[in-house]
Design an enzyme around this catalytic site. Sequence first.
Site, PDB file in Angstrom:
ATOM      1  N   GLU A   1       8.987  -4.389  10.597  1.00 42.05           N
ATOM      2  CA  GLU A   1       9.389  -3.074  10.075  1.00 42.05           C
ATOM      3  C   GLU A   1       9.916  -2.204  11.203  1.00 42.05           C
ATOM      4  OE1 GLU A   1       6.622  -1.125   7.434  1.00 42.05           O
ATOM      5  OE2 GLU A   1       7.784   0.731   7.433  1.00 42.05           O
TER       6      GLU A   1
ATOM      7  N   LYS B   1      -1.232  -9.512   2.753  1.00 44.33           N
ATOM      8  CA  LYS B   1      -0.491  -9.083   3.956  1.00 44.33           C
ATOM      9  C   LYS B   1      -1.399  -8.146   4.729  1.00 44.33           C
ATOM     10  CE  LYS B   1       2.955  -5.824   3.896  1.00 44.33           C
ATOM     11  NZ  LYS B   1       2.384  -4.819   4.809  1.00 44.33           N
TER      12      LYS B   1
ATOM     13  N   ASP C   1      -1.317  -6.184  -0.468  1.00 44.35           N
ATOM     14  CA  ASP C   1      -1.310  -5.534   0.853  1.00 44.35           C
ATOM     15  C   ASP C   1      -2.705  -4.987   1.156  1.00 44.35           C
ATOM     16  OD1 ASP C   1      -0.036  -4.703   3.114  1.00 44.35           O
ATOM     17  OD2 ASP C   1       1.098  -3.082   2.159  1.00 44.35           O
TER      18      ASP C   1
ATOM     19  N   GLU D   1      -1.519  -5.665   8.534  1.00 43.53           N
ATOM     20  CA  GLU D   1      -0.731  -5.101   9.642  1.00 43.53           C
ATOM     21  C   GLU D   1      -1.380  -5.428  10.985  1.00 43.53           C
ATOM     22  OE1 GLU D   1      -0.063  -0.892   9.044  1.00 43.53           O
ATOM     23  OE2 GLU D   1       0.851  -1.218   7.074  1.00 43.53           O
TER      24      GLU D   1
ATOM     25  N   ASP E   1       0.845  -1.201   0.000  1.00 43.22           N
ATOM     26  CA  ASP E   1       0.000   0.000   0.000  1.00 43.22           C
ATOM     27  C   ASP E   1       0.883   1.255   0.000  1.00 43.22           C
ATOM     28  OD1 ASP E   1       0.858  -0.114   2.622  1.00 43.22           O
ATOM     29  OD2 ASP E   1      -1.133   0.131   3.514  1.00 43.22           O
ATOM     30  N   SER E   2       2.217   1.049   0.069  1.00 46.79           N
ATOM     31  CA  SER E   2       3.157   2.163  -0.140  1.00 46.79           C
ATOM     32  C   SER E   2       2.938   2.786  -1.518  1.00 46.79           C
ATOM     33  CB  SER E   2       4.610   1.672  -0.023  1.00 46.79           C
ATOM     34  OG  SER E   2       4.825   0.508  -0.800  1.00 46.79           O
TER      35      SER E   2
HETATM   36  O1  KIV Z   1       3.502  -1.125   1.686  1.00 45.92           O
HETATM   37  C1  KIV Z   1       4.656  -1.545   1.742  1.00 45.92           C
HETATM   38  O2  KIV Z   1       5.480  -1.322   0.834  1.00 45.92           O
HETATM   39  C2  KIV Z   1       5.033  -2.334   2.897  1.00 45.92           C
HETATM   40  C3  KIV Z   1       6.480  -2.662   3.069  1.00 45.92           C
HETATM   41  C4  KIV Z   1       7.177  -1.481   3.600  1.00 45.92           C
HETATM   42  C5  KIV Z   1       6.687  -3.850   3.916  1.00 45.92           C
HETATM   43  O3  KIV Z   1       4.215  -2.677   3.692  1.00 45.92           O
END
Ligand code: KIV
Length: 278
Positions: A182, A113, A83, A115, A44-45
């Site tokens: 992280e 993934k 994510d 959090e 989600d970055s």
């Molecule tokens: O969104 C992302 O790129 C991440 C990584 C930093 C692990 O969650």
Amino acid sequence: MRVSITEIKEMKQRKEKIPMLTAYDYVTAKMVDDAGVPLILVGDSLGMVMLGYESTIPVTMDEMVHHTKAVVRGARKSLVVGDMPFMTYHISISDALSNAARFIQEGGAQAVKLEGGEVVAEKVKRLVDCGIPVMGHIGLTPQSIHQLGGYKVRGKAVEEARRLLNDASVLEEAGAFAIVLECTPAPLSKLITHKLAIPTIGIGAGPDCDGQVQVISDILGLYTDFVPKHARQYARLAGEISDAVASYMSEVRSLSFPTMEHSYTMDEDIIKLLEAES
Ligand code: KIV
């Protein structure tokens, strides 16, 4: 054959380090896949490095699914992890299931993934029970940035370190196949890594994790708004792109691009006829 979660877990047993990178589009995913990176994260970055948001919080499911589809089209061998964005797995188990299912069914990802530690364990278990592989993510969890009060290292103090150790074990028990750590202190990451049978994938978590993940725009020097301490730039593409754009502009202005080499011809008689008619 595409990499499976079993192979990822076996890499830890063989003490083979696991490289993971983010990708957000077809072209990049193809290059990362061709290089042999076993795990691709559609992080989600992308909200920050692709869409220009200030944080990952505004990212939606539709945006994530759109980018996941593009990455999956580019990646033939890497295992693609989608994510789950902010608030798409928090409200209820049924929300978590239907949003994770979108990543797998619509997006074509092989895993998701999410959090959080103990607080999301029940959801992780239900997803895994439904056949959806889950990667955990603890330590600095950017979706909780307002609660955490900034992008800071997590787990330096004893209580928080104990909580992270517990979160990691609880996620493993819930069925996660790997856990992102992280911004956790290197000695704590090492302890967690030794405690778990599943791989830890670090970002700013020191060298002793089983694998490492980086945001591709950071390691390519593409995203220059902010370069995190934990990233190393293996290229400086932002500078190269600026130079290329400047050369293009200058050649268009000076008439040195395009030349006939970049142009198409036609029958001379036809153009003469058209000229005579006009
Ligand atoms: O969104 C992302 O790129 C991440 C990584 C930093 C692990 O969650």
